[in-house]
Design an enzyme around this catalytic site. Structure first.
Site, PDB file in Angstrom:
ATOM      1  N   ARG A  21       0.855  -1.201   0.000  1.00 25.41           N
ATOM      2  CA  ARG A  21       0.000   0.000   0.000  1.00 25.41           C
ATOM      3  C   ARG A  21       0.886   1.245   0.000  1.00 25.41           C
ATOM      4  O   ARG A  21       2.117   1.176   0.079  1.00 25.41           O
ATOM      5  CB  ARG A  21      -0.909   0.007   1.224  1.00 25.41           C
ATOM      6  N   ASN A  95      11.352   0.238   1.324  1.00 22.93           N
ATOM      7  CA  ASN A  95      10.287   1.203   1.569  1.00 22.93           C
ATOM      8  C   ASN A  95       9.620   1.050   2.937  1.00 22.93           C
ATOM      9  O   ASN A  95       9.085   2.023   3.465  1.00 22.93           O
ATOM     10  CB  ASN A  95       9.235   1.060   0.466  1.00 22.93           C
ATOM     11  N   SER A 147      13.266  10.351   3.745  1.00 25.24           N
ATOM     12  CA  SER A 147      12.173  11.292   3.999  1.00 25.24           C
ATOM     13  C   SER A 147      12.732  12.708   4.044  1.00 25.24           C
ATOM     14  O   SER A 147      13.878  12.919   4.455  1.00 25.24           O
ATOM     15  CB  SER A 147      11.487  10.988   5.341  1.00 25.24           C
ATOM     16  N   TYR A 164      11.489   8.969  14.171  1.00 28.26           N
ATOM     17  CA  TYR A 164      11.304   8.818  12.728  1.00 28.26           C
ATOM     18  C   TYR A 164      12.291   9.703  11.961  1.00 28.26           C
ATOM     19  O   TYR A 164      12.967   9.240  11.043  1.00 28.26           O
ATOM     20  CB  TYR A 164       9.871   9.194  12.349  1.00 28.26           C
ATOM     21  N   SER A 165      12.373  10.974  12.335  1.00 29.60           N
ATOM     22  CA  SER A 165      13.264  11.901  11.642  1.00 29.60           C
ATOM     23  C   SER A 165      14.715  11.441  11.722  1.00 29.60           C
ATOM     24  O   SER A 165      15.455  11.480  10.723  1.00 29.60           O
ATOM     25  CB  SER A 165      13.130  13.304  12.237  1.00 29.60           C
ATOM     26  N   THR A 166      15.113  11.001  12.901  1.00 32.69           N
ATOM     27  CA  THR A 166      16.484  10.546  13.085  1.00 32.69           C
ATOM     28  C   THR A 166      16.758   9.284  12.266  1.00 32.69           C
ATOM     29  O   THR A 166      17.830   9.147  11.656  1.00 32.69           O
ATOM     30  CB  THR A 166      16.755  10.273  14.578  1.00 32.69           C
TER      31      THR A 166
END
Length: 256
Positions: A21, A95, A147, A164-166
């Site tokens: 998805r 992904n 990202s 998440y950012s790291t």
């Protein structure tokens, strides 16, 4: 050679993690349109089976596999199964990803570790397992999904998910370092850094801050179902055969 021939993938096989998805499935559609056979895997087999059925209905060979990206044995088994079924893996799309929204001071350690295990360790384990087969064949394309959040720091009212950012910043450097290490083997390693797209992972953030995010974006919008496809096809095909270690941000200009 006709220029459009550079974007063909007939006879190629792609393994896409989290391909059932969202962005993963959009990439599966793009590569299958170019004639590529598709293997999709994730922990949620049902979503992958549905995606494989849709791709198969177009006349593309497609199969679904269950895989916990943070489990080394699971990753190795999945790679072996894909090679058994398809004979090879030409293209790997890393992904699969997860996130956890919380302020830094309230982020549970187990949440931080979960995000790192899927987003960073999973990318490493799958690249390692598939990469070994690519080294033997002296050929391969690896595309990591990073990202825009790994390229810039967002204010807490837009995105409060430091794990998440790291993790995505780690994927950015992993991409560059792996590209340097494996160029000698004929393996290309690049990454796509998406901005905000309407996916299950971003649903809560977009419901809360969607108007703010759009308003601060130079193109004044978020990504749609087709925005990632062209870049993914470029990086998967001969059209990018003089590109490696590159991070392409598909974000409407949000990282400018």
């Amino acid at each position: 050679m006709n220029t459009f021939d550079l974007f063909q993938l007939r006879g190629k096989v792609a393994l896409i993690t989290g391909g059932g998805r969202g962005i993963g499935y959009q990439i599966a559609e793009a590569l299958s349109d170019a004639g590529c056979s598709i293997a999709v895997c994730s922990r949620k087999l049902a979503a992958c089976e549905a995606a494989a059925a849709e791709l198969s209905a177009k006349g593309i060979e497609a199969k679904a596999y269950a895989c916990d990206l943070g489990n080394e044995e699971d990753v190795q088994r999945t790679v072996q199964d894909v090679i058994r079924d398809f004979g090879k893996i030409d293209i790997l799309i890393n992904n699969s990803g997860t996130t956890w929204g919380a302020t830094v001071e309230d982020m549970p350690l187990e949440a931080w570790e979960k995000v790192m295990k899927v987003n960073v360790t999973g990318t490493f384990l799958m690249s390692q397992a598939v990469g070994r087969t690519m080294i033997e064949r002296k050929s391969g394309k690896i595309i990591n999904i990073a990202s825009a959040a790994g390229l810039k720091a967002e204010p807490p009212e837009v995105l409060n998910a430091i794990g998440y950012s790291t993790s995505k910043a780690a994927v950015v450097h992993f991409t560059r370092d792996l590209a340097r290490k494996w160029a000698q083997h004929g393996i290309y390693v690049n990454a796509i850094a998406p901005g905000f797209f309407p996916t299950k992972m971003t649903k809560a953030v977009l419901e809360k801050s969607g108007d703010t995010i759009k308003g601060k974006n130079p193109l004044n919008r978020i990504g749609d179902d087709h925005a990632i496809k062209g870049v993914a096809l470029l990086l998967a095909t001969e059209a990018s055969d003089f590109m490696t270690g590159q991070i392409i941000s598909v974000d409407g200009g949000s990282t400018l």
